[in-house]
Design an enzyme around this catalytic site. Structure first.
Site, mmCIF file in Angstrom:
data_model
loop_
_atom_site.group_PDB
_atom_site.id
_atom_site.type_symbol
_atom_site.label_atom_id
_atom_site.label_comp_id
_atom_site.label_asym_id
_atom_site.label_seq_id
_atom_site.Cartn_x
_atom_site.Cartn_y
_atom_site.Cartn_z
ATOM 1 N N HIS A 196 0.841 -1.202 0.000
ATOM 2 C CA HIS A 196 0.000 0.000 0.000
ATOM 3 C C HIS A 196 0.872 1.246 0.000
ATOM 4 C CE1 HIS A 196 -4.159 -1.576 1.455
ATOM 5 N NE2 HIS A 196 -3.644 -2.297 0.482
ATOM 6 N N TYR B 109 -9.268 5.976 7.077
ATOM 7 C CA TYR B 109 -9.413 6.408 8.470
ATOM 8 C C TYR B 109 -10.421 7.559 8.492
ATOM 9 C CZ TYR B 109 -5.187 3.774 9.736
ATOM 10 O OH TYR B 109 -4.273 2.777 9.958
ATOM 11 N N PRO C 37 -4.410 0.761 18.635
ATOM 12 C CA PRO C 37 -4.102 0.268 17.287
ATOM 13 C C PRO C 37 -4.204 1.312 16.170
ATOM 14 C CG PRO C 37 -6.222 -0.594 18.025
ATOM 15 C CD PRO C 37 -5.645 0.135 19.183
ATOM 16 N N LYS D 159 0.983 0.146 15.069
ATOM 17 C CA LYS D 159 2.385 0.041 15.487
ATOM 18 C C LYS D 159 2.726 -1.187 16.333
ATOM 19 C CE LYS D 159 4.098 3.682 13.617
ATOM 20 N NZ LYS D 159 4.176 3.223 12.246
ATOM 21 N N TYR E 220 3.863 6.810 10.003
ATOM 22 C CA TYR E 220 3.032 5.648 9.645
ATOM 23 C C TYR E 220 3.872 4.565 8.972
ATOM 24 C CZ TYR E 220 -1.251 3.164 8.441
ATOM 25 O OH TYR E 220 -2.250 2.216 8.362
HETATM 26 C C1 LIG Z 1 -7.407 -7.732 19.561
HETATM 27 C C2 LIG Z 1 -6.134 -7.057 19.099
HETATM 28 C C3 LIG Z 1 -6.090 -6.365 17.879
HETATM 29 C C4 LIG Z 1 -4.902 -5.759 17.440
HETATM 30 N N1 LIG Z 1 -4.867 -5.066 16.250
HETATM 31 C C5 LIG Z 1 -3.709 -4.500 15.842
HETATM 32 C C6 LIG Z 1 -3.586 -3.798 14.607
HETATM 33 O O1 LIG Z 1 -4.565 -3.666 13.868
HETATM 34 N N2 LIG Z 1 -2.366 -3.294 14.247
HETATM 35 C C7 LIG Z 1 -1.236 -3.455 15.049
HETATM 36 O O2 LIG Z 1 -0.123 -3.048 14.690
HETATM 37 N N3 LIG Z 1 -1.334 -4.089 16.221
HETATM 38 C C8 LIG Z 1 -2.515 -4.606 16.619
HETATM 39 N N4 LIG Z 1 -2.571 -5.266 17.782
HETATM 40 C C9 LIG Z 1 -1.349 -5.374 18.533
HETATM 41 C C10 LIG Z 1 -0.465 -6.505 17.998
HETATM 42 O O3 LIG Z 1 -1.275 -7.592 17.653
HETATM 43 C C11 LIG Z 1 0.517 -6.831 19.097
HETATM 44 O O4 LIG Z 1 1.293 -5.672 19.321
HETATM 45 C C12 LIG Z 1 1.414 -8.020 18.750
HETATM 46 O O5 LIG Z 1 0.653 -9.208 18.792
HETATM 47 C C13 LIG Z 1 2.570 -8.093 19.738
HETATM 48 O O6 LIG Z 1 3.252 -9.305 19.565
HETATM 49 P P1 LIG Z 1 3.913 -10.024 20.792
HETATM 50 O O7 LIG Z 1 4.575 -11.215 20.228
HETATM 51 O O8 LIG Z 1 4.678 -9.053 21.591
HETATM 52 O O9 LIG Z 1 2.702 -10.446 21.747
HETATM 53 P P2 LIG Z 1 1.511 -11.471 21.497
HETATM 54 O O10 LIG Z 1 1.117 -11.489 20.071
HETATM 55 O O11 LIG Z 1 0.467 -11.139 22.512
HETATM 56 O O12 LIG Z 1 2.136 -12.885 21.823
HETATM 57 C C14 LIG Z 1 2.404 -13.284 23.135
HETATM 58 C C15 LIG Z 1 2.330 -14.798 23.196
HETATM 59 O O13 LIG Z 1 2.696 -15.232 24.491
HETATM 60 C C16 LIG Z 1 1.829 -16.261 24.884
HETATM 61 N N5 LIG Z 1 1.844 -16.309 26.354
HETATM 62 C C17 LIG Z 1 1.246 -15.467 27.218
HETATM 63 N N6 LIG Z 1 1.493 -15.852 28.465
HETATM 64 C C18 LIG Z 1 2.276 -16.950 28.399
HETATM 65 C C19 LIG Z 1 2.852 -17.805 29.367
HETATM 66 N N7 LIG Z 1 2.686 -17.604 30.676
HETATM 67 N N8 LIG Z 1 3.600 -18.861 28.942
HETATM 68 C C20 LIG Z 1 3.790 -19.079 27.617
HETATM 69 N N9 LIG Z 1 3.243 -18.301 26.655
HETATM 70 C C21 LIG Z 1 2.505 -17.245 27.055
HETATM 71 C C22 LIG Z 1 0.498 -15.870 24.287
HETATM 72 O O14 LIG Z 1 -0.402 -16.965 24.166
HETATM 73 C C23 LIG Z 1 0.922 -15.320 22.942
HETATM 74 O O15 LIG Z 1 0.957 -16.321 21.944
HETATM 75 C C24 LIG Z 1 -3.746 -5.853 18.254
HETATM 76 C C25 LIG Z 1 -3.800 -6.540 19.471
HETATM 77 C C26 LIG Z 1 -4.972 -7.127 19.910
HETATM 78 C C27 LIG Z 1 -5.003 -7.842 21.257
#
Ligand SMILES: Cc1cc2nc3c(=O)[nH]c(=O)nc-3n(C[C@H](O)[C@H](O)[C@H](O)COP(=O)(O)OP(=O)(O)OC[C@H]3O[C@@H](n4cnc5c(N)ncnc54)[C@H](O)[C@@H]3O)c2cc1C
Length: 391
Positions: A72, A201, A293, A297, A385
């Protein structure tokens, strides 16, 4: 069980870190609380910054993204039934973003992890990080009904906002910065081609709306709703009608409707935990920070953190120096705070607070007018962005 880097969480942060460490010849074990199907189907982010795309390609995880992702070159801002396109390459010297769902990024990284021989343990819940401030940290976890211990040189807390890693940092060391918002996003996934070829947006007196997509045949759409709203409170018909109102334009644009396959509400929060390192425990991604969101980011910040961490661990392996590990928290936090600022500003620019005054409404419109009439203001948005430099 013993490894060099114990990684808690198989979200984008943990999976990419494991991949980057493998490339640097550093062994790791990934512990994930949920099962594989859950991790591969959890609907979340969908916008990859240019830097994230480059990292995935360099890690050998970009082949399907390059085939199926949608490049995009801009977004559209809507307010007062007007449309304004922000042209990223023209404003940033060629930068763009990629629409490729987080579910797909995780699927690709999981497949690579198993192809390279793992270890990645699903349904392995970390219970606690122990001895983070010693030379021999340990992760206590439960797998297949049995408690076990992972002994490591380093622990990467990639377990998201609700994980256990952050709790290993003593209260006297932690500092938390937080803001919650009095609204959330009602998101739907619909089996219908997107009604516009770029993200839209929209700022409306009834609240924010976002038109987004997951693929050429699947739309992702969001509505600002009051904090505490349950998805069942909105019928599909109500959602489509409200989207039409908020996204409506003065020209002949129309919203395509289709079967809704998922509906959920996401609360909005800004959160930073400082420092991101305690002893040999390194927090990465949502475990250390959350953004609303609106700026797209969250996933990109997680990628930035683990790139910085993998580089620091590789430097330690090659030179024996802790210099980059010592700089990890400060290096990440510089980028994190820029993303926090941008995500907060985009949220304030486009959402209508329940107690907004007429004066604040006018200021919001004036800010949007400024972005659409000043190249400097528009460039600032486009640069943020498409992404802040990694590491
Ligand atoms: C509903 C939702 C919508 C979103 N939409 C957007 C968006 O449109 N754009 C954007 O940029 N960001 C968005 N985000 C944010 C983005 O998805 C997160 O920033 C991203 O997932 C971060 O990745 P991460 O690996 O740090 O954490 P996570 O993706 O949360 O991964 C953490 C992992 O750790 C695991 N875990 C947790 N506790 C334990 C434990 N005790 N032992 C072992 N494993 C564990 C979890 O099951 C999970 O798989 C959204 C978040 C949510 C919740």
């Amino acid at each position: 069980m013993r490894t060099t880097v114990g990684i808690i969480g198989a979200g984008p942060a943990g999976l990419l870190l494991a991949r980057l460490l493998h490339g640097a010849g550093i062994d790791s074990v990934v512990l994930e609380a949920r099962d594989r199907a859950y991790v591969e189907h959890r609907q979340r982010a969908g916008i990859l910054e240019q830097g994230t795309v480059d990292v995935l390609r360099a890690a050998g995880a970009g082949a399907r993204m390059d085939r199926e992702g949608l490049r995009h070159d801009g977004i559209e801002l809507r307010f007062g039934r007007r449309r304004h396109r922000v042209d990223f390459p023209a404003l940033t010297g060629g930068r763009s973003v990629m629409v490729y769902a987080q579910t797909e990024v995780c699927r690709d990284l999981i497949a690579l992890r198993f192809a390279e021989g793992g270890p990645l343990l699903f349904e392995a819940e970390a219970l606690a990080v122990e001895g983070a401030d010693t030379a021999a940290p340990r992760v206590r976890f439960r797998h297949q009904g049995r408690e076990d211990v992972l002994e490591c040189d380093y622990v990467a807390g990639c377990d998201g906002f609700w994980g256990v890693s952050r709790a290993a940092v003593p209260a006297g060391v932690s500092r938390v910065f937080e803001r919650t918002y009095p609204f959330g996003w009602l998101g739907i996934l619909a089996d219908v081609p997107p009604s516009h070829d770029e993200l839209v947006y929209a700022r409306h007196d009834r609240g924010f709306a976002l038109l987004s997509m997951r693929s050429p045949s699947v739309s992702r759409l969001y509505l600002q709703v009051p904090e505490g709203t349950e998805p069942e409170e909105w019928s599909d018909e109500d959602v489509w009608r409200e989207l039409e109102r908020r996204l409506g334009t003065a020209d002949d644009w129309t919203l395509r409707r289709g079967p809704v396959t998922q509906k959920s509400v996401t609360p909005m929060r800004s959160y930073v935990h400082e420092p991101m390192r305690y002893g040999r425990l390194f927090l990465a991604g949502d475990a250390a920070h959350i953004v609303p969101p609106t700026g797209a980011k969250g996933l990109n910040l997680a990628v930035g953190d683990v790139v910085t961490l993998a580089r620091a661990l590789a430097h330690r392996k090659e030179t024996g120096s802790d210099e980059l590990l010592d700089a990890y928290s400060a290096t990440c936090l510089r980028r994190v705070w820029q993303a926090e600022r941008f995500s907060h500003d985009m949220t304030a620019l486009l959402h209508r607070a329940p107690d907004a005054t007429a004066f604040e409404d006018r200021l919001q419109l004036a800010r949007l007018e400024r972005i659409t009439s000043s190249r400097a203001a528009e460039t600032d948005l486009a640069e943020a962005y498409t992404g802040f430099p990694l590491g």
